[in-house]
Design a protein around this motif. Structure first.
Motif, mmCIF file in Angstrom:
data_model
loop_
_atom_site.group_PDB
_atom_site.id
_atom_site.type_symbol
_atom_site.label_atom_id
_atom_site.label_comp_id
_atom_site.label_asym_id
_atom_site.label_seq_id
_atom_site.Cartn_x
_atom_site.Cartn_y
_atom_site.Cartn_z
ATOM 1 N N ARG A 191 0.684 -1.182 0.030
ATOM 2 C CA ARG A 191 -0.036 0.050 -0.092
ATOM 3 C C ARG A 191 0.823 1.377 -0.217
ATOM 4 O O ARG A 191 1.753 1.271 0.683
ATOM 5 N N GLY A 192 0.416 2.292 -0.671
ATOM 6 C CA GLY A 192 1.253 3.445 -0.645
ATOM 7 C C GLY A 192 0.582 4.297 -1.803
ATOM 8 O O GLY A 192 -0.165 4.011 -2.799
ATOM 9 N N PRO A 193 1.205 5.617 -1.907
ATOM 10 C CA PRO A 193 0.495 6.462 -2.774
ATOM 11 C C PRO A 193 1.083 6.236 -4.292
ATOM 12 O O PRO A 193 2.046 5.920 -4.618
ATOM 13 N N LEU A 196 1.935 9.816 -10.164
ATOM 14 C CA LEU A 196 1.582 10.308 -11.494
ATOM 15 C C LEU A 196 2.325 10.142 -12.460
ATOM 16 O O LEU A 196 2.063 9.976 -13.737
ATOM 17 N N ALA A 197 3.708 10.517 -12.202
ATOM 18 C CA ALA A 197 4.937 10.386 -13.467
ATOM 19 C C ALA A 197 4.889 9.169 -14.086
ATOM 20 O O ALA A 197 5.602 9.038 -15.407
ATOM 21 N N ALA A 198 4.487 8.025 -13.356
ATOM 22 C CA ALA A 198 4.803 6.667 -14.006
ATOM 23 C C ALA A 198 3.762 6.547 -15.380
ATOM 24 O O ALA A 198 4.063 5.492 -16.131
ATOM 25 N N PHE A 199 2.806 7.574 -15.433
ATOM 26 C CA PHE A 199 1.646 7.257 -16.524
ATOM 27 C C PHE A 199 2.077 8.436 -17.591
ATOM 28 O O PHE A 199 1.270 8.448 -18.462
ATOM 29 N N PRO A 215 -4.263 9.119 -5.438
ATOM 30 C CA PRO A 215 -4.853 7.814 -4.969
ATOM 31 C C PRO A 215 -3.858 6.937 -4.182
ATOM 32 O O PRO A 215 -2.569 7.110 -4.510
ATOM 33 N N GLU A 216 -4.144 6.261 -3.567
ATOM 34 C CA GLU A 216 -3.485 5.143 -2.705
ATOM 35 C C GLU A 216 -3.520 4.087 -3.754
ATOM 36 O O GLU A 216 -4.580 3.556 -4.155
ATOM 37 N N LEU A 217 -2.492 3.411 -3.821
ATOM 38 C CA LEU A 217 -2.527 1.829 -4.580
ATOM 39 C C LEU A 217 -2.697 0.601 -3.495
ATOM 40 O O LEU A 217 -1.644 0.974 -2.816
ATOM 41 N N VAL A 218 -3.296 -0.155 -3.942
ATOM 42 C CA VAL A 218 -3.391 -1.445 -2.881
ATOM 43 C C VAL A 218 -3.165 -2.547 -3.976
ATOM 44 O O VAL A 218 -4.009 -2.747 -4.668
ATOM 45 N N VAL A 219 -1.952 -3.211 -3.654
ATOM 46 C CA VAL A 219 -1.733 -4.443 -4.366
ATOM 47 C C VAL A 219 -1.941 -5.649 -3.671
ATOM 48 O O VAL A 219 -1.435 -5.818 -2.640
ATOM 49 N N PHE A 220 -2.966 -6.307 -4.043
ATOM 50 C CA PHE A 220 -3.434 -7.426 -3.368
ATOM 51 C C PHE A 220 -2.466 -9.069 -3.565
ATOM 52 O O PHE A 220 -1.984 -8.988 -4.386
ATOM 53 N N PRO A 242 2.888 -2.692 -16.061
ATOM 54 C CA PRO A 242 3.839 -1.928 -16.617
ATOM 55 C C PRO A 242 4.351 -0.570 -16.072
ATOM 56 O O PRO A 242 5.196 0.002 -16.360
ATOM 57 N N PHE A 243 3.543 -0.206 -15.029
ATOM 58 C CA PHE A 243 3.804 0.823 -14.332
ATOM 59 C C PHE A 243 4.151 0.872 -12.722
ATOM 60 O O PHE A 243 4.264 1.579 -11.998
ATOM 61 N N LEU A 244 4.799 -0.300 -12.630
ATOM 62 C CA LEU A 244 5.391 -0.704 -11.316
ATOM 63 C C LEU A 244 6.851 -1.219 -11.570
ATOM 64 O O LEU A 244 7.104 -1.864 -12.621
ATOM 65 N N PRO A 245 7.900 -0.658 -10.829
ATOM 66 C CA PRO A 245 7.619 -0.110 -9.521
ATOM 67 C C PRO A 245 7.716 1.215 -9.728
ATOM 68 O O PRO A 245 7.779 2.112 -8.496
ATOM 69 N N ALA A 246 8.004 1.851 -10.777
ATOM 70 C CA ALA A 246 7.908 3.754 -10.943
ATOM 71 C C ALA A 246 6.599 4.143 -10.420
ATOM 72 O O ALA A 246 7.032 5.142 -9.772
ATOM 73 N N GLY A 247 5.316 3.481 -10.335
ATOM 74 C CA GLY A 247 4.356 4.393 -9.946
ATOM 75 C C GLY A 247 4.362 3.960 -8.117
ATOM 76 O O GLY A 247 3.096 4.479 -7.699
ATOM 77 N N LEU A 248 4.919 3.353 -7.688
ATOM 78 C CA LEU A 248 4.981 2.839 -6.175
ATOM 79 C C LEU A 248 6.073 2.852 -5.438
ATOM 80 O O LEU A 248 6.615 2.125 -4.915
ATOM 81 N N VAL A 249 6.540 4.208 -5.314
ATOM 82 C CA VAL A 249 7.724 4.524 -4.690
ATOM 83 C C VAL A 249 7.904 4.241 -3.256
ATOM 84 O O VAL A 249 8.975 3.806 -2.910
ATOM 85 N N ASP A 250 6.786 4.612 -2.618
ATOM 86 C CA ASP A 250 6.843 4.744 -1.102
ATOM 87 C C ASP A 250 6.136 3.578 -0.512
ATOM 88 O O ASP A 250 5.564 3.893 0.589
ATOM 89 N N ALA A 251 5.779 2.525 -1.363
ATOM 90 C CA ALA A 251 5.034 1.533 -0.612
ATOM 91 C C ALA A 251 5.261 0.849 0.470
ATOM 92 O O ALA A 251 6.565 0.737 0.837
#
Length: 267
Positions: A191-193, A196-199, A215-220, A242-251
């Motif tokens: 879980r983490g913020p 936007l830059a990843a997209f 948004p918060e991202l929750v990876v199940f 395709p948007f990870l890990p760039a989209g989830l820096v502080d999870a």
């Protein structure tokens, strides 16, 4: 679409998080606006037949056990809708007999509407069960203030306009070591913020008229116990989306029992 003030007021009125994991199981309850949803990812019906075909591994089907686990969760949570974050089935390219039989038994037993965020293993499910399941496009959909997708493709713009985004696909696990060098894998949440830059250059929110709300991202973690996992804290174990890990820096990573492990890279 609600403006920023309306959305902020709605957040202030909530007494619970939009998405809250169910203790000790790979599932979460979500506030979908008019409904309460039970969210799970990577059910992989018929996986045993797939493993036999793909790897020569012989395992008895655990389809009945999977179904009962899910039905028990629906009863315990009182959810109005089941949302599967992709890979309800297992056989890429179309359901085999074992998968079809397991899905038929499951859908006949579920007493609430079902939404499937289309996953990379779900080819043919819309054709076979589309009259009984609401199937999203590959980029997912937004249900109230919650975005849902599998994660194998770029999200649809409306998904990125949600307050919380839920995805599967990664089968999240962490490798834990003890003091004497022993190691084990445990299912985990991330879980983490979402960044936007990843997209940039991939999803045009402005053209779609979608606002970004940090948004918060929750990876199940995967619901299926036989589908393996990616050890996200082990070097060389790359993400699949395709948007990870760039989209989830502080999870941060959490075990199923709620134990907070801290930044997933440092576990």
């Amino acid at each position: 679409m609600a403006d920023g003030a309306d959305r902020g007021a709605a957040r202030g009125r909530r007494s619970r998080p939009l998405v809250e994991p169910v203790p000790d199981v790979p599932a979460a309850v979500a506030d979908l606006g008019d409904e309460t949803g039970l969210l799970v990812a990577d059910y992989h019906a018929g996986i045993e037949a797939g493993l036999r075909y793909e790897r020569g591994v012989e395992l008895e089907s655990a389809g009945d056990e999977r179904r009962e686990r899910l039905l028990d969760l629906l009863a315990r949570t009182g959810a109005d809708r089941l949302v599967v974050l992709g890979d309800l089935g297992h056989r890429i390219g179309g359901a085999g007999d074992a998968e079809t039989e397991e899905l038929e038994a499951l859908l006949s037993a579920i007493g609430v509407p079902v939404t499937l965020a289309l996953g990379n293993h779900d080819a043919g499910i819309a054709d076979s069960f589309g009259d009984r399941i609401d199937v999203t496009g590959p980029g997912g959909a937004r249900l109230g203030d919650v975005g849902v997708l599998h994660g194998h493709t770029w999200p649809a713009p409306e998904v990125l306009g949600a307050d919380v985004i839920c995805m599967g696909h990664e089968h999240v696990a962490v490798r834990l070591e003890d003091a004497v060098g022993g190691a084990r894998a445990e299912k985990a949440w991330l879980r983490g913020p979402l960044a936007l830059a990843a997209f940039d250059g991939e999803v045009d929110l402005a053209a779609a008229g979608v606002e970004w709300h940090d948004p918060e991202l929750v990876v199940f973690p995967a619901f299926n116990d036989r589908s393996g996992g990616t050890w996200v804290n082990v070097e060389g174990q790359g993400f699949l989306a395709p948007f990870l890990p760039a989209g989830l820096v502080d999870a941060e990573a959490y075990l199923l029992d709620g134990t907070r492990l801290g930044a997933y890279r440092d576990v």
